[in-house]
Structure formats: C-alpha cells, structure tokens
Design an enzyme around this catalytic site. Structure first.
Site, PDB file in Angstrom:
ATOM      1  N   HIS A 126      33.314  42.991  42.491  1.00 52.18           N
ATOM      2  CA  HIS A 126      34.506  43.543  41.844  1.00 52.18           C
ATOM      3  C   HIS A 126      34.904  42.546  40.770  1.00 52.18           C
ATOM      4  CE1 HIS A 126      39.082  44.541  42.444  1.00 52.18           C
ATOM      5  NE2 HIS A 126      38.623  44.925  41.267  1.00 52.18           N
ATOM      6  N   SER A 185      42.444  39.994  53.994  1.00 53.03           N
ATOM      7  CA  SER A 185      43.186  39.160  54.939  1.00 53.03           C
ATOM      8  C   SER A 185      43.253  39.756  56.346  1.00 53.03           C
ATOM      9  CB  SER A 185      44.595  38.885  54.413  1.00 53.03           C
ATOM     10  OG  SER A 185      45.207  40.076  54.040  1.00 53.03           O
ATOM     11  N   HIS A 205      32.248  42.354  49.942  1.00 56.09           N
ATOM     12  CA  HIS A 205      32.996  42.585  48.699  1.00 56.09           C
ATOM     13  C   HIS A 205      33.329  41.233  48.061  1.00 56.09           C
ATOM     14  CE1 HIS A 205      35.871  44.869  46.152  1.00 56.09           C
ATOM     15  NE2 HIS A 205      36.654  43.812  46.272  1.00 56.09           N
ATOM     16  N   GLY A 240      44.590  40.271  41.977  1.00 59.45           N
ATOM     17  CA  GLY A 240      44.828  38.847  41.745  1.00 59.45           C
ATOM     18  C   GLY A 240      44.959  38.019  43.010  1.00 59.45           C
ATOM     19  N   MET A 259      37.193  36.575  39.906  1.00 59.78           N
ATOM     20  CA  MET A 259      38.414  36.459  39.089  1.00 59.78           C
ATOM     21  C   MET A 259      38.215  35.348  38.074  1.00 59.78           C
ATOM     22  SD  MET A 259      41.356  36.756  41.999  1.00 59.78           S
ATOM     23  CE  MET A 259      41.301  37.974  43.325  1.00 59.78           C
ATOM     24  N   GLY A 275      44.928  38.054  47.559  1.00 59.08           N
ATOM     25  CA  GLY A 275      44.814  38.726  48.849  1.00 59.08           C
ATOM     26  C   GLY A 275      46.173  38.717  49.538  1.00 59.08           C
ATOM     27  N   GLY A 276      46.277  39.473  50.598  1.00 64.02           N
ATOM     28  CA  GLY A 276      47.462  39.423  51.448  1.00 64.02           C
ATOM     29  C   GLY A 276      48.703  40.089  50.886  1.00 64.02           C
ATOM     30  N   ASP A 280      41.124  49.231  47.814  1.00 66.16           N
ATOM     31  CA  ASP A 280      41.169  47.769  47.868  1.00 66.16           C
ATOM     32  C   ASP A 280      42.609  47.287  47.748  1.00 66.16           C
ATOM     33  OD1 ASP A 280      40.589  45.093  47.663  1.00 66.16           O
ATOM     34  OD2 ASP A 280      39.459  45.235  45.779  1.00 66.16           O
ATOM     35  N   GLY A 281      43.091  46.632  48.803  1.00 66.39           N
ATOM     36  CA  GLY A 281      44.407  46.016  48.759  1.00 66.39           C
ATOM     37  C   GLY A 281      45.262  46.396  49.958  1.00 66.39           C
ATOM     38  N   GLY A 282      45.466  45.418  50.842  1.00 69.32           N
ATOM     39  CA  GLY A 282      46.340  45.648  51.993  1.00 69.32           C
ATOM     40  C   GLY A 282      45.806  46.689  52.969  1.00 69.32           C
ATOM     41  N   MET A 290      42.764  50.508  43.331  1.00 69.11           N
ATOM     42  CA  MET A 290      43.535  49.336  43.753  1.00 69.11           C
ATOM     43  C   MET A 290      44.836  49.804  44.404  1.00 69.11           C
ATOM     44  SD  MET A 290      41.683  46.724  42.939  1.00 69.11           S
ATOM     45  CE  MET A 290      42.878  45.569  43.597  1.00 69.11           C
ATOM     46  N   MET A 341      37.145  41.239  38.305  1.00 71.17           N
ATOM     47  CA  MET A 341      38.507  41.196  37.746  1.00 71.17           C
ATOM     48  C   MET A 341      38.481  40.166  36.630  1.00 71.17           C
ATOM     49  SD  MET A 341      40.565  41.483  41.298  1.00 71.17           S
ATOM     50  CE  MET A 341      39.130  40.951  42.203  1.00 71.17           C
ATOM     51  N   ASP A 371      35.295  39.249  45.208  1.00 69.53           N
ATOM     52  CA  ASP A 371      36.392  39.314  44.243  1.00 69.53           C
ATOM     53  C   ASP A 371      36.178  38.236  43.186  1.00 69.53           C
ATOM     54  OD1 ASP A 371      38.057  41.485  45.095  1.00 69.53           O
ATOM     55  OD2 ASP A 371      38.409  40.328  46.917  1.00 69.53           O
ATOM     56  N   SER A 388      36.374  41.631  52.118  1.00 68.23           N
ATOM     57  CA  SER A 388      36.488  40.724  50.973  1.00 68.23           C
ATOM     58  C   SER A 388      36.455  39.305  51.520  1.00 68.23           C
ATOM     59  CB  SER A 388      37.819  40.956  50.251  1.00 68.23           C
ATOM     60  OG  SER A 388      38.125  39.809  49.481  1.00 68.23           O
TER      61      SER A 388
END
Ligand code: DX5
Ligand code: ZN
Length: 220
Positions: free
Chosen positions: A69, A203, A36, A146, A40, A148-149, A180-182, A141, A71, A38, A11
């Site tokens: 993606h 991140s 990727h 909303g 938003m 990153g990190g 997606d996420g962490g 998800m 959002m 993001d 991302s």
C-alpha cells in the site's frame, strides 16, 4: 450467492521494524492470508516507514502474497522497485501528486503485478468506474492514512457498497474490495456484508497477546 470468507491481511506497521521479515513469517504461521505493507514517504503522510529493500526481505521470507500500500506522493517512481521486490499487489492513491494515475495502474500490470486503487475517506467512489478495467483491487480507507490505531470511520461502509455496485456494473465482479483502518472483530462482519473481501488489520492483530486468535476472529 456463495460468499467466500474474508481474506485477512495483517498490517505489519506495529511490528518490530528491526526484523519485519521474521514478524511477517510469524503472522503467516498464525494464519495470515496476505501481508500488508504500509509504505509511507513522509510527504503524502507525515510518517516514513520503509522501502522496497524491506519489501524484498519480506517477500522472500513468506510464501503468502505481499500487498504493498503505497502512501507516497510520487508512486510512479517507486512501482518498478516494489514489483522487482516481489510484491503481488501494488496499490496507489489518486490523491497523490501523480497526475496520470491511470497510466501508473497500467504500468503496475505491465510489471506483472496486480494493480490496486486506494481511496481516502473524502474521495468519492465514482473514480473507480474510469479505471475498472485496469485494477484487481480497490482499497477503501476507513481512517485517514498515516497512522495505525485510529478510530474506524463506519460512514465508509456505504462507500464499500457503492464501489461494489460500480465494479459489478462494469463487469468486474472479480475485483477485490479491501478495507483498511481500525478493522477488528467488532466490525468485520458488517464490512463483509457491505461488500469487502479483504480485511487489512494492524493494531488489533499486532497488539493482541494471541495473534493467531485475532487473525481467526477476522475470518468471517
Ligand atoms: C493507515 C494504514 C493502515 C493501518 C492499519 O495509514 O494504511 O494499514 O496502519 O492499522 P490499524 O488496523 O491499526 O488501523
Ligand atoms: Zn494500509
């Protein structure tokens, strides 16, 4: 069963937003399989990122697939622009205020792109059964969208396995599951074992002093 290695989709949320095309090219040179995006809108999620113009700059700079993606609250109004911008995958959220997500997925296909369905952490997996014939990707998800990190929600690993079963039962073994996420090297193997084949990571890659090494550590 022979398992292919995971597709790694960095991302670019944490890259320099003044030159996302160059940042994407650098990630491609460092071994990224997809880029990727993001997207938003400041409504579906609090943050505003970028639109189809930036997606076009990126897709015309890199030679790997661009994975958008969305959002956003009203994806139907944006999918044509992201398709024209050269995105290969366009993924939408059923939790958005779009009532006719089934129709939107069909429209993404008509536009010549691969449709994806993204599920927020509290969204049950069963919805996938009813759109299985329309999609090429399910994005699960593992944070609330909303930012990153954020901390990876490992309770979602069970949902990955449920979605894989639903897809296989529907005869859609070919549909990719993306997470997606962490995502980082500490959870990549578990995610692939649970049934993921695409690892989106922000991140962990972009804050690394060696992005190439971070990307290869996810090729599990
Ligand atoms: C979250 C985004 C993710 C995220 C990934 O809203 O969809 O793509 O930015 O970033 P990390 O890997 O830092 O969670
Ligand atoms: Zn994302």
């Amino acid at each position: 069963m022979v398992m292919n290695r995971a597709i790694v989709a960095p991302s670019i949320l944490g890259c320099d937003h003044g030159d996302l095309a160059s940042a994407s090219l650098e990630l491609e040179k460092n071994g990224a399989d997809w880029i990727h995006l993001d997207v938003m809108d400041g409504v579906f999620v609090p943050v505003l990122t970028f639109g189809a113009g930036v997606a076009r700059s990126i897709s015309s700079t890199v030679s790997i697939p661009v994975d958008a993606h969305l959002m956003v609250d009203r994806p139907a109004e944006l999918i044509d622009a992201f398709a024209k911008a050269g995105c290969r995958y366009i993924t939408v959220h059923p939790e958005s205020s779009e009532t006719h997500i089934h129709r939107v997925l069909g429209r993404i296909r008509e536009l010549g792109c691969s449709p994806g369905l993204a599920l927020n952490p509290a969204t049950p997996p069963e919805i996938v059964q009813w759109v299985a014939g329309l999609i090429d990707l399910v994005l699960i998800m593992t944070v609330n969208p909303g930012y990153g990190g954020q901390r990876h929600i490992s309770a979602m690993h069970e949902k990955i396995t449920s979605v894989r079963k639903i897809l296989d039962n529907a005869g859609r073994e070919d549909v990719l599951i993306s997470v997606d996420g962490g995502v980082d090297s500490s959870n990549a193997v578990k995610l692939v074992q649970a049934g993921a084949s695409v690892l989106v990571s922000g991140s962990y890659i972009t804050s690394s002093s060696n992005r190439g090494r971070a990307i290869s550590s996810l090729k599990v």
